[in-house]
Design a protein around this motif. Structure first.
Motif, PDB file in Angstrom:
ATOM      1  N   VAL A   1       0.804  -1.229   0.000  1.00  0.00           N
ATOM      2  CA  VAL A   1       0.000   0.000   0.000  1.00  0.00           C
ATOM      3  C   VAL A   1       0.837   1.279   0.000  1.00  0.00           C
ATOM      4  CG1 VAL A   1      -1.755   1.303   1.297  1.00  0.00           C
ATOM      5  CG2 VAL A   1      -2.048  -1.135   0.911  1.00  0.00           C
ATOM      6  N   PRO A   2       2.037   1.299   0.562  1.00  0.00           N
ATOM      7  CA  PRO A   2       2.822   2.529   0.455  1.00  0.00           C
ATOM      8  C   PRO A   2       3.058   2.977  -0.989  1.00  0.00           C
ATOM      9  CG  PRO A   2       3.735   1.176   2.174  1.00  0.00           C
ATOM     10  CD  PRO A   2       2.679   0.349   1.483  1.00  0.00           C
ATOM     11  N   TYR A   3       2.921   2.079  -1.940  1.00  0.00           N
ATOM     12  CA  TYR A   3       3.086   2.438  -3.347  1.00  0.00           C
ATOM     13  C   TYR A   3       1.807   3.012  -3.961  1.00  0.00           C
ATOM     14  CZ  TYR A   3       7.430  -0.167  -3.020  1.00  0.00           C
ATOM     15  OH  TYR A   3       8.674  -0.591  -2.654  1.00  0.00           O
ATOM     16  N   SER A   4       0.720   2.991  -3.213  1.00  0.00           N
ATOM     17  CA  SER A   4      -0.546   3.485  -3.756  1.00  0.00           C
ATOM     18  C   SER A   4      -0.567   5.006  -3.817  1.00  0.00           C
ATOM     19  CB  SER A   4      -1.716   2.978  -2.900  1.00  0.00           C
ATOM     20  OG  SER A   4      -1.701   3.637  -1.652  1.00  0.00           O
TER      21      SER A   4
ATOM     22  N   VAL B   1      -7.008   7.630   0.558  1.00  0.00           N
ATOM     23  CA  VAL B   1      -8.030   8.413   1.260  1.00  0.00           C
ATOM     24  C   VAL B   1      -9.421   7.909   0.876  1.00  0.00           C
ATOM     25  CG1 VAL B   1      -9.108  10.716   1.388  1.00  0.00           C
ATOM     26  CG2 VAL B   1      -6.623  10.469   1.602  1.00  0.00           C
ATOM     27  N   LYS B   2      -9.653   7.683  -0.409  1.00  0.00           N
ATOM     28  CA  LYS B   2     -10.958   7.184  -0.877  1.00  0.00           C
ATOM     29  C   LYS B   2     -11.272   5.813  -0.270  1.00  0.00           C
ATOM     30  CE  LYS B   2     -10.616   9.536  -5.321  1.00  0.00           C
ATOM     31  NZ  LYS B   2     -10.372   9.333  -6.759  1.00  0.00           N
ATOM     32  N   ALA B   3     -10.268   4.960  -0.210  1.00  0.00           N
ATOM     33  CA  ALA B   3     -10.475   3.627   0.357  1.00  0.00           C
ATOM     34  C   ALA B   3     -10.846   3.711   1.835  1.00  0.00           C
ATOM     35  CB  ALA B   3      -9.221   2.777   0.170  1.00  0.00           C
ATOM     36  N   ILE B   4     -10.176   4.568   2.584  1.00  0.00           N
ATOM     37  CA  ILE B   4     -10.492   4.739   4.005  1.00  0.00           C
ATOM     38  C   ILE B   4     -11.915   5.251   4.163  1.00  0.00           C
ATOM     39  CG2 ILE B   4      -9.954   6.065   6.100  1.00  0.00           C
ATOM     40  CD1 ILE B   4      -6.978   5.952   5.145  1.00  0.00           C
ATOM     41  N   LEU B   5     -12.299   6.224   3.368  1.00  0.00           N
ATOM     42  CA  LEU B   5     -13.666   6.754   3.431  1.00  0.00           C
ATOM     43  C   LEU B   5     -14.691   5.680   3.071  1.00  0.00           C
ATOM     44  CD1 LEU B   5     -13.091  10.285   1.891  1.00  0.00           C
ATOM     45  CD2 LEU B   5     -13.607   9.744   4.286  1.00  0.00           C
ATOM     46  N   PHE B   6     -14.368   4.856   2.081  1.00  0.00           N
ATOM     47  CA  PHE B   6     -15.264   3.751   1.722  1.00  0.00           C
ATOM     48  C   PHE B   6     -15.434   2.778   2.888  1.00  0.00           C
ATOM     49  CE2 PHE B   6     -15.828  -0.588   0.198  1.00  0.00           C
ATOM     50  CZ  PHE B   6     -17.043  -0.460  -0.482  1.00  0.00           C
ATOM     51  N   TYR B   7     -14.320   2.389   3.505  1.00  0.00           N
ATOM     52  CA  TYR B   7     -14.383   1.479   4.643  1.00  0.00           C
ATOM     53  C   TYR B   7     -15.177   2.096   5.797  1.00  0.00           C
ATOM     54  CZ  TYR B   7     -10.829  -1.597   2.545  1.00  0.00           C
ATOM     55  OH  TYR B   7     -10.141  -2.459   1.737  1.00  0.00           O
ATOM     56  N   GLU B   8     -14.974   3.371   6.038  1.00  0.00           N
ATOM     57  CA  GLU B   8     -15.708   4.034   7.119  1.00  0.00           C
ATOM     58  C   GLU B   8     -17.198   4.084   6.821  1.00  0.00           C
ATOM     59  OE1 GLU B   8     -13.952   7.782   8.213  1.00  0.00           O
ATOM     60  OE2 GLU B   8     -12.169   6.811   9.043  1.00  0.00           O
ATOM     61  N   ASN B   9     -17.568   4.319   5.571  1.00  0.00           N
ATOM     62  CA  ASN B   9     -18.987   4.297   5.207  1.00  0.00           C
ATOM     63  C   ASN B   9     -19.581   2.908   5.390  1.00  0.00           C
ATOM     64  OD1 ASN B   9     -19.344   7.018   4.614  1.00  0.00           O
ATOM     65  ND2 ASN B   9     -18.607   6.758   2.511  1.00  0.00           N
ATOM     66  N   THR B  10     -18.807   1.893   5.055  1.00  0.00           N
ATOM     67  CA  THR B  10     -19.259   0.518   5.256  1.00  0.00           C
ATOM     68  C   THR B  10     -19.484   0.244   6.738  1.00  0.00           C
ATOM     69  OG1 THR B  10     -18.043  -0.167   3.289  1.00  0.00           O
ATOM     70  CG2 THR B  10     -18.701  -1.912   4.833  1.00  0.00           C
ATOM     71  N   LEU B  11     -18.567   0.704   7.571  1.00  0.00           N
ATOM     72  CA  LEU B  11     -18.710   0.512   9.015  1.00  0.00           C
ATOM     73  C   LEU B  11     -19.913   1.274   9.564  1.00  0.00           C
ATOM     74  CD1 LEU B  11     -14.939   0.634   9.909  1.00  0.00           C
ATOM     75  CD2 LEU B  11     -16.462  -1.328  10.213  1.00  0.00           C
ATOM     76  N   ARG B  12     -20.158   2.458   9.064  1.00  0.00           N
ATOM     77  CA  ARG B  12     -21.355   3.207   9.472  1.00  0.00           C
ATOM     78  C   ARG B  12     -22.614   2.430   9.093  1.00  0.00           C
ATOM     79  NH1 ARG B  12     -18.696   8.134   7.402  1.00  0.00           N
ATOM     80  NH2 ARG B  12     -17.942   9.264   9.204  1.00  0.00           N
ATOM     81  N   SER B  13     -22.605   1.839   7.904  1.00  0.00           N
ATOM     82  CA  SER B  13     -23.756   1.055   7.449  1.00  0.00           C
ATOM     83  C   SER B  13     -24.017  -0.126   8.374  1.00  0.00           C
ATOM     84  CB  SER B  13     -23.522   0.545   6.025  1.00  0.00           C
ATOM     85  OG  SER B  13     -23.430   1.611   5.130  1.00  0.00           O
ATOM     86  N   LEU B  14     -22.951  -0.727   8.887  1.00  0.00           N
ATOM     87  CA  LEU B  14     -23.121  -1.840   9.822  1.00  0.00           C
ATOM     88  C   LEU B  14     -23.829  -1.393  11.095  1.00  0.00           C
ATOM     89  CD1 LEU B  14     -19.749  -3.750   9.523  1.00  0.00           C
ATOM     90  CD2 LEU B  14     -21.999  -4.571   8.878  1.00  0.00           C
ATOM     91  N   HIS B  15     -23.546  -0.172  11.529  1.00  0.00           N
ATOM     92  CA  HIS B  15     -24.204   0.327  12.738  1.00  0.00           C
ATOM     93  C   HIS B  15     -25.682   0.603  12.483  1.00  0.00           C
ATOM     94  CE1 HIS B  15     -20.520   0.392  14.935  1.00  0.00           C
ATOM     95  NE2 HIS B  15     -19.930   1.195  14.071  1.00  0.00           N
ATOM     96  N   GLU B  16     -26.026   0.914  11.240  1.00  0.00           N
ATOM     97  CA  GLU B  16     -27.423   1.145  10.874  1.00  0.00           C
ATOM     98  C   GLU B  16     -28.145  -0.157  10.540  1.00  0.00           C
ATOM     99  OE1 GLU B  16     -27.073   3.875   7.631  1.00  0.00           O
ATOM    100  OE2 GLU B  16     -26.245   5.454   8.887  1.00  0.00           O
ATOM    101  N   PHE B  17     -27.421  -1.240  10.366  1.00  0.00           N
ATOM    102  CA  PHE B  17     -27.966  -2.541   9.979  1.00  0.00           C
ATOM    103  C   PHE B  17     -29.052  -2.996  10.951  1.00  0.00           C
ATOM    104  CE2 PHE B  17     -27.807  -7.216   9.883  1.00  0.00           C
ATOM    105  CZ  PHE B  17     -27.963  -7.452   8.532  1.00  0.00           C
ATOM    106  N   ASN B  18     -28.845  -2.773  12.239  1.00  0.00           N
ATOM    107  CA  ASN B  18     -29.817  -3.191  13.247  1.00  0.00           C
ATOM    108  C   ASN B  18     -31.124  -2.422  13.150  1.00  0.00           C
ATOM    109  OD1 ASN B  18     -28.212  -5.158  14.374  1.00  0.00           O
ATOM    110  ND2 ASN B  18     -27.290  -3.775  15.856  1.00  0.00           N
TER     111      ASN B  18
END
Length: 147
Positions: A119-122, A128-145
């Protein structure tokens, strides 16, 4: 006098052994209790970080997702045990949960090693986009319930 010292030493060792012994039948969390992230970030915050800091955030989010996603049909938050879900806390279920935990740990070890190497070569913007994507996915998990 020596007898008293020996007697109290033996009592102390026995008491310590009983207190520190782990209960093998105690219910364990299905999702690792450390499968959480401390903070969600904005794009501007992430763009202000160095690549090494971004890499650590990226890896942290991967770990949380890997420790959470396989279990969303059972739970979406750390700390939920088999007992909480009505799953028998018998030896077979404890064994399979322990095997799954060990497999996840092994997978993450290899994955994190790969990420640290490649990843250091990315491109920083892609990271930044990947981190934001992962964070959005994690937020979605909290809304899953709430569904």
């Amino acid at each position: 006098m020596k007898r008293k010292i020996i007697f109290f030493s033996v009592c102390f060792l026995l008491a310590t052994g009983m207190v520190s012994a782990q209960d093998k039948n105690a219910p364990k969390s299905i999702i690792s209790t450390n499968a959480i992230i401390k903070k969600y970030h904005s794009k501007e915050e992430l763009q202000g970080l160095k690549k090494g800091e971004l890499l650590e955030l990226y890896i942290e989010r991967i770990k949380v997702l890997v420790k959470t996603l396989p279990y969303i049909a059972l739970a979406t938050k750390p700390g939920v045990t088999m007992n909480d879900l009505g799953i028998p806390n018998d030896a077979d279920n404890r064994k399979i949960l322990a095997e799954q935990s060990e497999s996840t740990t092994n997978f993450l070890d290899v994955t994190v090693g790969f990420q640290r190497r490649m990843v250091p070569y990315s491109d920083t913007d892609d990271l930044v986009k990947a981190i934001l994507f992962y964070e959005n996915t994690l937020r979605s998990l909290h809304e899953f319930n709430d569904m």
